[in-house]
Design an enzyme around this catalytic site. Structure first.
Site, short mmCIF file in Angstrom:
data_model
loop_
_atom_site.label_atom_id
_atom_site.label_comp_id
_atom_site.label_asym_id
_atom_site.label_seq_id
_atom_site.Cartn_x
_atom_site.Cartn_y
_atom_site.Cartn_z
CB CYS A 113 -0.97 0.01 1.17
SG CYS A 113 -0.19 -0.27 2.77
CG HIS A 122 -4.22 0.58 4.39
ND1 HIS A 122 -3.84 -0.19 3.31
CD2 HIS A 122 -5.21 1.40 3.94
CE1 HIS A 122 -4.56 0.15 2.25
NE2 HIS A 122 -5.39 1.11 2.62
CG ASP A 153 -7.92 2.78 0.65
OD1 ASP A 153 -7.07 1.91 0.41
OD2 ASP A 153 -8.51 2.87 1.74
#
Length: 284
Positions: free
Chosen positions: A20, A127, A142
Site C-alpha cells: 500500500c 495501511h 485507497d
C-alpha cells in the site's frame, strides 16, 4: 491553480500484497514511478544513515557497542513490504515534494481549509493511502478500492475529520507535482496500476459495490451502497485493514529481503534508485 495532468485521466493502483505504501506514493505522483524494490533501497539507505548517526553519537559518549547498531533488522521496511513515513518522504523528495503532518503548526491553513492543498497521505495499522486533487476534483485513491472514489469539496473536510477521529495519521504533500507521467500507458503496466477516466472510475465503483458490501457485512458494518459511497471508512473497518495487511506473500518477502541486501552491498543512493528515467524527464 492546478493544471490539467495526464490528459484528465486518473492513475490508480489496486492492492497487491502489503504494498500500500508503493501504491500511495504512485497515486500521489499519478503514475507508476516507484516499485517496492525502489522503496526498499530507500529504506536500506535510511537504515544505514540512522545506524551511522547512532554509532557516532555513542562513540562520542563513550558507550560504543557494535551489536547495538549493526542488526540486520530494518526500522524502515518490514519483510512483508510495509514502509515507514520516512521512506515515503524521501521518495517524494526526489520530485521536490514535502510531506508534513497535518497536526503541526505549519499546517494550520490546511486544517482550516483543506481544499487549499493538493494531496494528503493517510496512515493507520500498516495501511497507507492518498487523497489527491486531480484536475480540480478530489479523489480517494485507497488501493483497497477498485477505483478512485470522488469526494466533493464539502465532504473532503468531513472525511479528513472522520479519519482523524478514528485514529488515522494524516500528512500534507506540498510542492510542484508532476503534470505528466513520463511513461505511456502501454509502458506503465506494473501489474496493479490502471488508467481510468472519472466516468470509468465511477462505473467501476458501482459494479464492485456489492462485493465491498459483502465484505463489510462480514465485519459487522453497514452494507448499503449509499453508505459505502458517502462514508467509505464505515465500510472499510480496522479489521478489514488488518486483514488486507496480513495478506503476506512469501515470494515478495524474499524479493524485498534480497533487495535490501543488494542495496546495502552497493551503498544505494535513494535519489538515484528507480528514478533515473523520471529524473531525466524532469530535466527536459
Amino acid at each position: 491553480m492546478e493544471r490539467i495532468s495526464n490528459g484528465g485521466i486518473l492513475y490508480h493502483e489496486v492492492q497487491e500484497a502489503n504494498l500500500c505504501a508503493v501504491h500511495c506514493v504512485n497515486t500521489v505522483l499519478q503514475g507508476p514511478f516507484f516499485s517496492e524494490f525502489d522503496l526498499a533501497a530507500v529504506a536500506s539507505d535510511l537504515d544505514g544513515k540512522e545506524r551511522q548517526v547512532m554509532l557516532e553519537g555513542s562513540a562520542a559518549a563513550g558507550t560504543f557497542s557494535a551489536g547495538d547498531f549493526f542488526s540486520e533488522e530494518s526500522h524502515n521496511v518490514s519483510l512483508g513490504g510495509d514502509f515507514s513515513i520516512q521512506v515515503l518522504q524521501k521518495a517524494l523528495e526526489v520530485w521536490n515534494l514535502q510531506v508534513i503532518p497535518l497536526n503541526c503548526r505549519d499546517a494550520e491553513p490546511a486544517q482550516i481549509d483543506p481544499e487549499l492543498e493538493n494531496a494528503f497521505i493517510c496512515h493507520l495499522h500498516d495501511h497507507w493511502f492518498c487523497i489527491r486533487k486531480v484536475n480540480g476534483e478530489w479523489y480517494n485513491f485507497d488501493s483497497l478500492l477498485a477505483a478512485p472514489q470522488h469526494l466533493s469539496k464539502f465532504y473532503l473536510s468531513a472525511f479528513l475529520d472522520s479519519l482523524r477521529g478514528s485514529g488515522w495519521s494524516i500528512f500534507i504533500v506540498q510542492g510542484n507535482f508532476p503534470q505528466e507521467c513520463p511513461l505511456s500507458s502501454s509502458e506503465a503496466s506494473n501489474g496493479f496500476g490502471q488508467w481510468l477516466s472519472p466516468e470509468d472510475a465511477e462505473r467501476l465503483l458501482k459494479t464492485t459495490g456489492a462485493v465491498r458490501s459483502s465484505s463489510s457485512a462480514a465485519t459487522g458494518n453497514r452494507t448499503s451502497d449509499n453508505v459505502d459511497q458517502q462514508r467509505p471508512y464505515e465500510a472499510l473497518s480496522r479489521e478489514e485493514v488488518r486483514a488486507f495487511s496480513e495478506m503476506e506473500d512469501d515470494d515478495l518477502k524474499a524479493a524485498i529481503a534480497a533487495s535490501l541486501l543488494d542495496a546495502c552491498a552497493a551503498g544505494a543512493n535513494p535519489g538515484a534508485v528507480g528514478t533515473s528515467q523520471s529524473e531525466s524527464e524532469k530535466q527536459k
